[in-house]
Design a protein around this motif. Structure first.
Motif, PDB file in Angstrom:
ATOM      1  N   LEU A  11      -0.300 -26.468-104.113  1.00  0.00           N
ATOM      2  CA  LEU A  11       0.322 -27.569-104.472  1.00  0.00           C
ATOM      3  C   LEU A  11      -0.663 -28.750-104.795  1.00  0.00           C
ATOM      4  O   LEU A  11      -0.528 -29.403-105.762  1.00  0.00           O
ATOM      5  N   ASP A  12      -1.965 -28.489-104.438  1.00  0.00           N
ATOM      6  CA  ASP A  12      -3.161 -29.448-105.071  1.00  0.00           C
ATOM      7  C   ASP A  12      -3.135 -28.930-106.856  1.00  0.00           C
ATOM      8  O   ASP A  12      -3.174 -29.860-107.454  1.00  0.00           O
ATOM      9  N   ALA A  13      -2.971 -27.806-106.850  1.00  0.00           N
ATOM     10  CA  ALA A  13      -3.434 -27.359-108.521  1.00  0.00           C
ATOM     11  C   ALA A  13      -2.004 -27.817-109.116  1.00  0.00           C
ATOM     12  O   ALA A  13      -2.006 -28.268-110.346  1.00  0.00           O
ATOM     13  N   LEU A  14      -0.689 -27.649-108.484  1.00  0.00           N
ATOM     14  CA  LEU A  14       0.503 -28.192-109.069  1.00  0.00           C
ATOM     15  C   LEU A  14       0.346 -29.517-109.180  1.00  0.00           C
ATOM     16  O   LEU A  14       0.996 -30.022-110.226  1.00  0.00           O
ATOM     17  N   ASP A  15      -0.031 -30.206-108.373  1.00  0.00           N
ATOM     18  CA  ASP A  15       0.203 -31.828-108.376  1.00  0.00           C
ATOM     19  C   ASP A  15      -1.013 -32.371-109.428  1.00  0.00           C
ATOM     20  O   ASP A  15      -0.489 -33.427-110.333  1.00  0.00           O
ATOM     21  N   GLY A  16      -2.156 -31.418-109.626  1.00  0.00           N
ATOM     22  CA  GLY A  16      -2.881 -32.048-111.094  1.00  0.00           C
ATOM     23  C   GLY A  16      -2.275 -31.745-112.311  1.00  0.00           C
ATOM     24  O   GLY A  16      -2.385 -32.373-113.067  1.00  0.00           O
ATOM     25  N   ALA A  17      -1.514 -30.400-112.227  1.00  0.00           N
ATOM     26  CA  ALA A  17      -0.651 -30.214-113.598  1.00  0.00           C
ATOM     27  C   ALA A  17       0.483 -31.164-113.769  1.00  0.00           C
ATOM     28  O   ALA A  17       0.774 -31.566-114.907  1.00  0.00           O
ATOM     29  N   ILE A  46       5.606 -26.950-115.305  1.00  0.00           N
ATOM     30  CA  ILE A  46       6.772 -26.069-115.524  1.00  0.00           C
ATOM     31  C   ILE A  46       6.375 -24.411-115.241  1.00  0.00           C
ATOM     32  O   ILE A  46       7.107 -23.821-114.434  1.00  0.00           O
ATOM     33  N   SER A  47       5.138 -24.038-115.820  1.00  0.00           N
ATOM     34  CA  SER A  47       5.010 -22.456-115.715  1.00  0.00           C
ATOM     35  C   SER A  47       4.404 -22.646-114.503  1.00  0.00           C
ATOM     36  O   SER A  47       4.693 -21.313-113.757  1.00  0.00           O
ATOM     37  N   LEU A  48       3.729 -23.236-113.698  1.00  0.00           N
ATOM     38  CA  LEU A  48       3.257 -23.139-112.331  1.00  0.00           C
ATOM     39  C   LEU A  48       4.411 -23.157-111.511  1.00  0.00           C
ATOM     40  O   LEU A  48       4.619 -22.618-110.462  1.00  0.00           O
ATOM     41  N   ILE A  49       5.459 -24.098-111.814  1.00  0.00           N
ATOM     42  CA  ILE A  49       6.466 -24.270-110.838  1.00  0.00           C
ATOM     43  C   ILE A  49       7.370 -22.770-110.693  1.00  0.00           C
ATOM     44  O   ILE A  49       7.836 -22.286-109.743  1.00  0.00           O
ATOM     45  N   ALA A  50       7.589 -22.203-112.197  1.00  0.00           N
ATOM     46  CA  ALA A  50       8.291 -21.027-111.953  1.00  0.00           C
ATOM     47  C   ALA A  50       7.346 -20.001-111.277  1.00  0.00           C
ATOM     48  O   ALA A  50       8.046 -18.991-110.756  1.00  0.00           O
ATOM     49  N   GLU A  51       6.019 -20.035-111.551  1.00  0.00           N
ATOM     50  CA  GLU A  51       5.241 -19.099-110.765  1.00  0.00           C
ATOM     51  C   GLU A  51       5.363 -19.105-109.113  1.00  0.00           C
ATOM     52  O   GLU A  51       5.399 -18.234-108.395  1.00  0.00           O
ATOM     53  N   TYR A  52       5.273 -20.492-108.937  1.00  0.00           N
ATOM     54  CA  TYR A  52       5.130 -20.822-107.565  1.00  0.00           C
ATOM     55  C   TYR A  52       6.601 -20.733-106.741  1.00  0.00           C
ATOM     56  O   TYR A  52       6.808 -20.531-105.350  1.00  0.00           O
ATOM     57  N   CYS A  53       7.803 -20.460-107.465  1.00  0.00           N
ATOM     58  CA  CYS A  53       9.099 -20.422-106.518  1.00  0.00           C
ATOM     59  C   CYS A  53       8.817 -19.364-105.739  1.00  0.00           C
ATOM     60  O   CYS A  53       9.309 -19.249-104.475  1.00  0.00           O
ATOM     61  N   GLY A  54       8.683 -18.018-106.189  1.00  0.00           N
ATOM     62  CA  GLY A  54       8.628 -16.670-105.496  1.00  0.00           C
ATOM     63  C   GLY A  54       7.923 -16.946-104.306  1.00  0.00           C
ATOM     64  O   GLY A  54       8.102 -16.546-103.151  1.00  0.00           O
ATOM     65  N   LEU A  55       6.651 -17.541-104.569  1.00  0.00           N
ATOM     66  CA  LEU A  55       5.683 -17.434-103.661  1.00  0.00           C
ATOM     67  C   LEU A  55       6.086 -18.575-102.467  1.00  0.00           C
ATOM     68  O   LEU A  55       5.609 -18.179-101.261  1.00  0.00           O
ATOM     69  N   LEU A  56       6.587 -19.674-102.981  1.00  0.00           N
ATOM     70  CA  LEU A  56       6.792 -20.488-101.669  1.00  0.00           C
ATOM     71  C   LEU A  56       8.145 -20.135-100.742  1.00  0.00           C
ATOM     72  O   LEU A  56       8.182 -20.383 -99.721  1.00  0.00           O
TER      73      LEU A  56
END
Length: 165
Positions: free
Chosen positions: A51-57, A66-76
């Protein structure tokens, strides 16, 4: 020579756990609680890093976000399932009576926050153009869940320090 054998036997006896002793259930509960807290702390640290990486992005580059969000959906989704399993071990985290330990409330708050973020991420990654206000709301929600994850990590470190002392 005679003085060393009783000490050795006492040391060997201390390492054994008598399952029929009155202290065995208490020892087992303490061990389960410690393991539960450690697993939750490790999971919270991993979530905090993501989430820290996503917050910075989110603050710097929305396309990367948007690419991180798509990547993190499955992981979360996996993380939410892991949190549910950790909480199923003991929802009170070893607490007795009415007042629950702080980490129990934080674990529930983290699980709910991540579930909410998954819903927000599914909307954000759907390809629709979001207004700047919606991006600010996503950024705010990510920061809230990030704060909860960092609080759990701090609780875990505090418990480790207490055990070490």
């Amino acid at each position: 020579m005679k003085n060393t054998s009783p000490h050795r036997k006492a040391a060997e006896g201390a390492a054994l756990v008598d399952l029929f002793d009155k202290a065995a259930p208490t020892y087992g509960a303490a061990l389960r609680t410690r393991e539960q807290r450690e697993r939750l702390s490790r999971l919270a640290k991993e979530v905090a890093e993501m989430l820290d990486a996503l917050d910075g992005a989110l603050k710097a580059d929305r396309e990367r976000a948007i690419s991180l969000i798509a990547e993190y959906c499955g992981l979360l989704e996996v993380v939410v399932e892991d949190l549910a399993c950790i909480r199923d071990i003991d929802e009170t985290f070893g607490g007795r009576g009415r007042k629950l330990p702080r980490i129990a409330g934080l674990a529930e708050k983290l699980e709910r926050g991540l579930s909410y973020l998954l819903g927000m991420f599914s909307v954000a990654s759907s390809g629709e153009n979001l207004s700047p206000l919606n991006w600010k709301l996503i950024e705010r929600d990510v920061q809230k869940v990030l704060g909860t994850a960092q609080s759990i990590g701090a609780e875990g470190e505090l418990a480790e320090r207490k055990l070490a002392a």
